[in-house]
Scaffold this active site. Sequence first.
Site, PDB file in Angstrom:
ATOM      1  N   PHE A  69      -7.032  20.047 -24.706  1.00  0.00           N
ATOM      2  CA  PHE A  69      -7.743  18.763 -24.891  1.00  0.00           C
ATOM      3  C   PHE A  69      -8.973  18.888 -24.404  1.00  0.00           C
ATOM      4  CE2 PHE A  69      -8.847  14.354 -23.921  1.00  0.00           C
ATOM      5  CZ  PHE A  69      -9.036  13.827 -25.273  1.00  0.00           C
ATOM      6  N   ASP A  70     -10.007  17.836 -24.801  1.00  0.00           N
ATOM      7  CA  ASP A  70     -11.379  18.001 -24.070  1.00  0.00           C
ATOM      8  C   ASP A  70     -11.460  17.773 -22.594  1.00  0.00           C
ATOM      9  OD1 ASP A  70     -10.843  15.343 -24.596  1.00  0.00           O
ATOM     10  OD2 ASP A  70     -12.901  14.795 -25.293  1.00  0.00           O
ATOM     11  N   HIS A  86     -19.707  14.593 -26.122  1.00  0.00           N
ATOM     12  CA  HIS A  86     -19.585  13.663 -27.132  1.00  0.00           C
ATOM     13  C   HIS A  86     -19.436  12.088 -26.711  1.00  0.00           C
ATOM     14  CE1 HIS A  86     -15.683  14.689 -25.419  1.00  0.00           C
ATOM     15  NE2 HIS A  86     -15.323  13.769 -26.110  1.00  0.00           N
ATOM     16  N   ALA A 141       0.955  14.110 -22.691  1.00  0.00           N
ATOM     17  CA  ALA A 141       0.620  12.729 -23.181  1.00  0.00           C
ATOM     18  C   ALA A 141       1.464  12.095 -24.050  1.00  0.00           C
ATOM     19  CB  ALA A 141      -0.983  12.832 -23.495  1.00  0.00           C
ATOM     20  N   ASP A 187       1.055  19.622 -20.724  1.00  0.00           N
ATOM     21  CA  ASP A 187       0.125  18.453 -20.927  1.00  0.00           C
ATOM     22  C   ASP A 187       1.003  17.416 -21.725  1.00  0.00           C
ATOM     23  OD1 ASP A 187      -1.711  16.421 -21.674  1.00  0.00           O
ATOM     24  OD2 ASP A 187      -3.283  17.752 -22.260  1.00  0.00           O
ATOM     25  N   TYR A 241       0.729  -1.129   0.054  1.00  0.00           N
ATOM     26  CA  TYR A 241      -0.169  -0.106  -0.040  1.00  0.00           C
ATOM     27  C   TYR A 241       0.810   1.303  -0.123  1.00  0.00           C
ATOM     28  CZ  TYR A 241      -3.723   2.904   1.118  1.00  0.00           C
ATOM     29  OH  TYR A 241      -4.897   4.099   1.010  1.00  0.00           O
ATOM     30  N   LYS A 254      -1.015   7.075 -23.570  1.00  0.00           N
ATOM     31  CA  LYS A 254      -0.382   7.388 -24.825  1.00  0.00           C
ATOM     32  C   LYS A 254       1.326   6.801 -24.730  1.00  0.00           C
ATOM     33  CE  LYS A 254      -4.130   9.888 -24.358  1.00  0.00           C
ATOM     34  NZ  LYS A 254      -4.991  10.019 -23.259  1.00  0.00           N
TER      35      LYS A 254
HETATM   36  N1  F0G Z   1      -4.459  15.289 -22.729  1.00  0.00           N
HETATM   37  C1  F0G Z   1      -4.295  15.048 -23.934  1.00  0.00           C
HETATM   38  C2  F0G Z   1      -3.660  15.713 -24.828  1.00  0.00           C
HETATM   39  C3  F0G Z   1      -5.051  14.084 -24.083  1.00  0.00           C
HETATM   40  O1  F0G Z   1      -5.017  13.471 -25.674  1.00  0.00           O
HETATM   41  C4  F0G Z   1      -5.838  13.072 -23.439  1.00  0.00           C
HETATM   42  C5  F0G Z   1      -6.466  11.898 -23.602  1.00  0.00           C
HETATM   43  C6  F0G Z   1      -5.703  13.480 -22.025  1.00  0.00           C
HETATM   44  C7  F0G Z   1      -4.931  14.654 -21.587  1.00  0.00           C
HETATM   45  C8  F0G Z   1      -6.613  12.847 -21.128  1.00  0.00           C
HETATM   46  O2  F0G Z   1      -5.988  11.730 -20.593  1.00  0.00           O
HETATM   47  O3  F0G Z   1      -7.657   9.728 -21.331  1.00  0.00           O
HETATM   48  O4  F0G Z   1      -5.716   9.302 -19.569  1.00  0.00           O
HETATM   49  O5  F0G Z   1      -7.691  10.759 -19.025  1.00  0.00           O
HETATM   50  N2  F0G Z   1      -6.883  11.689 -24.928  1.00  0.00           N
HETATM   51  C9  F0G Z   1      -7.469  10.343 -25.381  1.00  0.00           C
HETATM   52  C10 F0G Z   1      -7.855  10.525 -26.851  1.00  0.00           C
HETATM   53  C11 F0G Z   1      -8.840   9.926 -24.710  1.00  0.00           C
HETATM   54  O6  F0G Z   1      -8.360   9.869 -27.331  1.00  0.00           O
HETATM   55  O7  F0G Z   1      -7.165  11.462 -27.395  1.00  0.00           O
HETATM   56  P1  F0G Z   1      -6.727  10.295 -20.209  1.00  0.00           P
END
Ligand code: F0G
Length: 457
Positions: free
Chosen positions: A124-125, A449, A216, A214, A72, A257
């Site tokens: 990102f969304d 979406h 990813a 960010d 843990y 990613k």
């Molecule tokens: N930032 C970016 C640039 C992303 O592309 C994503 C996720 C996230 C943050 C959030 O990360 O999914 O681990 O919570 N993108 C995916 C996509 C879902 O399909 O582009 P997460």
Amino acid sequence: MEIPFAESWKIKMVEPIQKSTHTAREKWLKEAHYNVFQLESQKVYIDLLTDSGTGAMSDRQWSAMMVGDESYAGATSFFKMKETIAAITGFKYVIPTHQGRAAENVLFSCLIKEGDMVPGNSHFDTTKGHIESRKAFAVDCTIAEARNTQLELPFKGNMDIKLLEDCLTHNADKIPFVLVTITNNTCGGQPVSMQNMKEVHKVAKKYKKPVLFDAARFAENAYFIKTREKGYENKTIKEICKEMFSYADGMTMSAKKDAQVNMGGFIATNLEEWYEQAKVKCIIFEGYITYGGLSGRDMNALAVGLDENTEFENLETRIKQVAYLAQKLDEYGIPYQRPAGGHAIFVDAQKVLTHVPKEEFPAQTLTIELYLEAGIRGCEIGYILADRDPITRENRFGGMEFLRLAIPRRTYTNNHMDVVAAALKNVYDRREKVTRGVKIVWEAPIMRHFTVKLERL
Ligand code: F0G
């Protein structure tokens, strides 16, 4: 004869996939309210919905899974992961989270308050969701050229430094940090140059603001710097990553990613005050600070995945596959965001379905047509995803309108890419006949979406 390029790995385990009939797909899609997120994966032949958590792990990653420490607190797996992250990024404080948006939730809970503004390059969304749900504003400072899909620029994901500086000049007291997304997903998986990161950092520091990445797809970004930016051609990917992160104070990471795992994320920073605040939120939302929603085996796989994907050969294999699909689309004359990005091809839906008005969502319509054609699932990165303006509640039609074909890492072969390209060509050939799109019959108040219900017109 020149020896052609081939993948830097071979396949050790496979998973069967199924074809289906057009009639079956018509029925399934209707049941899914014309929203491909609502389809069961068994009803998809080639799944390009996302490159997030959908890749194949290596034998090294799977073997690391077997020796995860599931304690843990204070698990060796955590320290292994932390050391790898520190070696690649130079950040000494690491907080694990279960995925990228969880990292955003933990960190933004500490940093963003109502009325704040977060300037960035095409947030990102989920990132935008975490800003707007706190009644703050995401200010898009992406370079204007990114909107012209046919323009070939090496670093189309860049931030417009003048726009950023204007935003900082007028709203300094409302800005908790500047956000740089690498690579810039929403504008086409487009990279940000080292030069641009340097300039963003300089301007932010002028106003005493921290810079958050960010990150990813930071490794893919580093590949583009190595292959496109002068002065970096002889540097290793790891050296480039170290320099990139020297222009940031911290990062949120979706490890699904570029860390090549099916689940995982983290926050890393050198700012002690961010770390101290985020620790508390991590315990509330995610779990204790040495696991943060991950099991020990996940953290082991994440460490190995990060190490592997900051090697040139692995990245080259991936990015050349995306370029391979792009080349096929070039042969067929299908317009997409040029040049091809790091993780996906973004088909310019407005240039394909010219008869479908924006109010009927051309990119979603194209997504539907491609699924019906051959069972290929892409996803809309367009007006549905752009959501409504938080104040006026009007649809945000100002941005770009893409069908994204995201390619999972180490998962499909170029034969699959041939199928995708051929199916898209068939849709493209009958594009003049597609004159109507879809209408929304139900939507969630934010990030609609994923769950939106649609009807075909
Ligand atoms: N930032 C970016 C640039 C992303 O592309 C994503 C996720 C996230 C943050 C959030 O990360 O999914 O681990 O919570 N993108 C995916 C996509 C879902 O399909 O582009 P997460």
